[in-house]
Design an enzyme around this catalytic site. Structure first.
Site, PDB file in Angstrom:
ATOM      1  N   GLU A   1       0.822  -1.209   0.000  1.00 37.31           N
ATOM      2  CA  GLU A   1       0.000   0.000   0.000  1.00 37.31           C
ATOM      3  C   GLU A   1       0.863   1.270   0.000  1.00 37.31           C
ATOM      4  OE1 GLU A   1      -4.130  -1.543   1.999  1.00 37.31           O
ATOM      5  OE2 GLU A   1      -2.687  -0.612   3.342  1.00 37.31           O
TER       6      GLU A   1
ATOM      7  N   GLU B   1      -6.919  -7.269  -1.466  1.00 40.89           N
ATOM      8  CA  GLU B   1      -7.657  -7.125  -0.219  1.00 40.89           C
ATOM      9  C   GLU B   1      -9.091  -6.714  -0.504  1.00 40.89           C
ATOM     10  OE1 GLU B   1      -5.859  -4.775   2.847  1.00 40.89           O
ATOM     11  OE2 GLU B   1      -3.896  -5.757   2.652  1.00 40.89           O
TER      12      GLU B   1
END
Length: 839
Positions: free
Chosen positions: A185, A254
């Protein structure tokens, strides 16, 4: 031995040898724009996150097998650097941190692995997975083009890769690891780091690819991931995501199954109808890999929760709950979704969709393969209105905010909004185990300044002093006031802190406490204090509730009492103590004495205590013993009667507890429309977390040691050991029509059959159905726990279900007019709705 018997043995040995060797065959893993390719075959891969430290090794195989039965192909896990390299060059890969054992367990069950090395993980994990010692490497700056950081990161990444290689765990060696992730991320950090961030990402990609694992590398939420690394999406929805190169597959690392919980906040749910809708949207848009974060969330044992303020429970509203029990209907509905997607796999991996308008908010995505396979996804994006649409000369009813899946472009086998599996409601029941012979031990505040670890003029940052060896740091000073200073109204003490909590003690007595939050890292204590003429001892106990895990340069964020600290309201004026001489003590006396250790605790002079006669007091250690409850149900400790602190069982830290009452926007939850964590909340007005998971493997048959450190004061006599089990289950399914049942989606096979659909009911292990709360074949309404009969009802429904199900651990009933004494209302689509009690 007879010849025929000998021949049979040889045949068995041959196939056994073939099977074992098959497991070690090297696999080729590549990719193209349609998906991951394993040994030349494109696949739709369904994955779920299970983090090995958030459960115990004896739970792993059961969790992974449940994931496989639920339709998963891949288990996804982060690798937690601070759990493994607790000091430079000193490693721990034992117990819950036995990464190799975890991956081999996945391999034994027959699933693949996505190993997300990071080594930054975020994950609501302490310090984002970085070891605290990393912060003190000279010249370091995290996650940027910084040589000290890159050297340390590369060293750990190489350590993990070499460990996997030595155990032959990469698919290129015959192992289960088909994917790996470097970094995590990073896209949100790019603006902060600029050109140095871009250089760092390019370096990280080259470093990872250069390790020659033989499997593709991923970078999630990093649009600029350099070739050949695949950039992927994280979020509640990822159907609009596109990879940064046309030769890369569309991957969702995710798919958030729920949301994490923080002390003082509500518990977040994500309706399975919306989660299934999001997954179907992604697949119909060309997605070929999706991973549920989390599939099993587990528990933040010890002091592993980050944030700060993240609860010990990391349940995440996942399909398998914190305790390892299946959460229905989320698990079953997603299982049916996965089977429906697999029925479409040949068409999905062979072509891009043709999109056909069916109305203002309705579309069809049609996939066709060269060999004649056809699959269609019919969707309705309207938030509230259902719609009947015409597709290929047939009519289909699409509920609001839903997608229907047609694996043959004709028959609907699954609709994301129609939940046809049982719903389970869990309960926490008191066990027969009693906590006996409570003893206490008080923290000795009078001895705090006898041997402080250091003194300094001014206030020091907390982590720089504690190095995160403890949540606790004492700040101590003295203030001299004259009798005339105390004339008039009572003085007040003002303390500004960047810690997470602070308890204020004046002359050994608790004067009050104050707390921050995840949103407000700085907070203020301001309250009246009882001073005396002369010297007053001021002691501030600063508490960390997990170190930050996300944000640019979070290694530079300050924690602790940083001031100002001011006595206000003295007759002579305010007295600023900020630059006074302060003494420091790391941790608690009970920590240094190892009161939670079974080997050390017995040698301490605990005080026999009648808790009923005690006044509630802060900074107290409690100790008691209990026998392990019988049965197989998961266990927890009910801590509702306590305040804030930490809990140990037989020396194992269960984690931080805090009876902090939840505030939020709790109310009715509707799956229609875009989901956000603020949408579906519950628990407002109750403790955010009341029950704390205790793995049974930590227990002995008898004389189990429970130790508690209580900061604020509580009633330990009301602590209890409870069992988690199924309270009631509900089933709700329609009579025969083209549904998932006819494609085997609720059974064991994926082939067509002519069987009528069935309602399935199942209690937990060791339980049976004790009574029928509700049963109706007809047109009932309502939801599990509040069903109502409709205008159409077969009057013997209750008696029929009672005869079949009572006394059974599981039962099923075919939904047909014949089984209910005839058709109670001809020409009406009927359903069977049942609610049963488990005990």
């Amino acid at each position: 031995m007879e010849k025929s018997s000998f021949s049979r043995v040889l045949i068995i040995l041959f196939f056994l040898n073939f099977f074992l060797n098959f497991q070690l065959i090297n696999s080729s893993v590549t990719y193209d724009n349609k998906g991951i390719i394993i040994n030349g075959q494109r696949k739709i891969l369904i994955s779920g996150s299970i983090h090995y430290p958030r459960s115990t090794p004896n739970m792993w195989e059961d969790l992974i097998r449940k994931a496989k039965v639920g339709g998963l192909d891949v288990i996804d896990t982060y690798v937690f650097w601070n759990a493994h390299e607790y000091s430079p060059g000193k490693y721990n890969f034992e117990g819950r941190y036995d990464l190799v054992r975890f991956i081999k367990t996945v391999q034994r069950v027959g699933l693949y692995v996505n190993l997300r090395i990071g080594p930054y993980v975020c994950a609501e994990w302490n310090f984002g997975g970085f070891p605290v010692w990393l912060k003190y490497v000279p010249g370091i700056s995290f996650r940027t083009d910084n040589e000290p950081f890159k050297k340390a990161m590369q060293g750990f990444t190489q350590k993990i890769v070499q460990m996997m290689k030595s155990e032959r765990l990469f698919a290129s060696q015959g192992g289960p690891i088909i994917l790996s992730q470097i970094e995590n991320e990073y896209g949100s950090e790019v603006k902060e780091f600029g050109a140095a961030g871009k250089a760092y990402i390019n370096w990280a990609a080259r470093m990872a690819v250069g390790l020659n694992t033989g499997v593709p590398w991923l970078m999630c939420k990093e649009d600029d991931a350099p070739d050949p690394v695949i950039n992927t999406c994280n979020g509640f929805y990822c159907d609009s995501f596109k990879p940064n190169k046309p030769n890369k597959p569309m991957m969702w690392t995710e798919a958030w199954s729920g949301w994490f919980t923080e002390f003082g906040g509500p518990v977040h749910d994500r309706p399975v109808e919306d989660l299934a809708f999001a997954v179907a949207r992604f697949v119909q848009s060309g997605g070929s890999y999706f991973n549920y974060y989390m599939y099993h969330g587990g528990t933040n044992f010890g002091r592993t929760a980050g944030g700060p303020f993240i609860t010990t429970s990391y349940d995440y509203d996942a399909p398998i709950d914190e305790y390892g029990l299946i959460r229905q209907p989320k698990y079953g509905h997603l299982k049916a979704l996965h089977r429906a997607i697999k029925l479409c796999e040949t068409a999905l991996v062979s072509s891009n969709p043709t999109i056909i308008s069916l109305g203002t908010y309705q579309r069809a995505h049609v996939f066709s393969s060269k060999n004649g396979h056809c699959a269609a996804f019919l969707y309705n994006y309207h938030f509230t209105s259902s719609k009947r649409v015409t597709f290929r000369n047939a009519q289909y009813d699409l509920p609001a905010w839903s997608i229907s899946i047609l694996p043959d472009c004709k028959n609907v086998v699954f609709n994301t909004a129609k939940v046809g599996v049982q719903t389970s409601h869990m309960q926490m029941l008191p066990s027969s185990s009693r906590l006996l012979s409570w003893q206490t031990y008080d923290e000795d505040l009078s001895a705090l300044e006898i041997s402080p670890i250091m003194t300094a003029n001014g206030l020091l940052e907390q982590v720089n002093v504690t190095r995160d060896r403890s949540d606790y740091l004492w700040y101590m000073t003295s203030a001299v006031v004259s009798r005339s200073d105390l004339q008039g109204k009572a003085p007040e003490l003002l303390v500004q802190s960047s810690g997470h909590a602070v308890h204020v003690f004046i002359n050994g007595q608790l004067s009050g406490s104050a707390y921050g939050s995840r949103e407000n890292r700085r907070f203020t204590f301001k309250g009246p204090v009882k001073l005396r003429a002369g010297v007053n001892r001021i002691a501030l106990l600063s508490i960390a509730v997990g170190l930050p895990n996300v944000g640019p340069h979070f290694e530079t964020w300050s924690t602790g009492v940083l001031g100002p600290v001011v006595l206000q309201g003295l007759s002579s004026g305010n007295k600023d103590l900020t630059r006074h001489k302060w003494s420091y003590q790391v941790g608690l006396k009970g920590e240094r004495m190892k009161l939670a250790s079974p080997s050390e605790s017995s040698s301490i002079d605990w005080v026999e205590s009648s808790l009923a006669a005690q006044s509630i007091r802060p900074l107290t250690w409690y100790k008691a013993h209990f026998d392990a409850p019988g049965g197989v149900e998961p266990l927890a400790i009910d801590m509702k009667s306590m305040g804030k602190g930490e809990l140990w069982i037989n020396g194992h830290s269960v984690g931080r507890y805090w009876t902090n009452y939840a505030k939020g926007n709790c109310g009715p939850c509707n799956y229609h429309g875009t989901y956000r964590p603020t949408k579906c909340q519950h628990g407002c007005g109750s403790p955010t977390q009341r029950w704390y998971h205790v793995p049974r493997v930590w227990l002995k048959p008898s004389q189990n040691l429970m130790v508690i450190f209580e900061e604020l004061g509580g009633d330990a006599s009301k602590i209890s050991v409870v069992k988690r089990s199924v309270a009631r289950v509900c089933a709700d399914a329609f009579e025969n029509h083209p549904t998932a049942e006819n494609w085997g989606l609720n059974g064991q096979n994926d082939t067509k059959s002519d069987h009528n659909p069935k309602a399935h009911l199942q209690c937990g292990v060791g339980q049976s159905i004790s009574s029928i709360q509700f049963a109706s074949f007809g047109t009932p309404s309502g939801t599990c726990g509040s069903f109502l009969k409709g205008t159409c009802h077969a009057q013997h429904s209750h008696a029929i279900i009672e005869k079949v199900c009572v006394g059974q651990q599981r039962c099923s009933m075919t939904i047909s007019n014949m089984n209910f004494g005839g058709d109670p209302c001809p020409n009406v689509l009927k359903r069977l709705t049942v609610e049963v009690i488990c005990s």
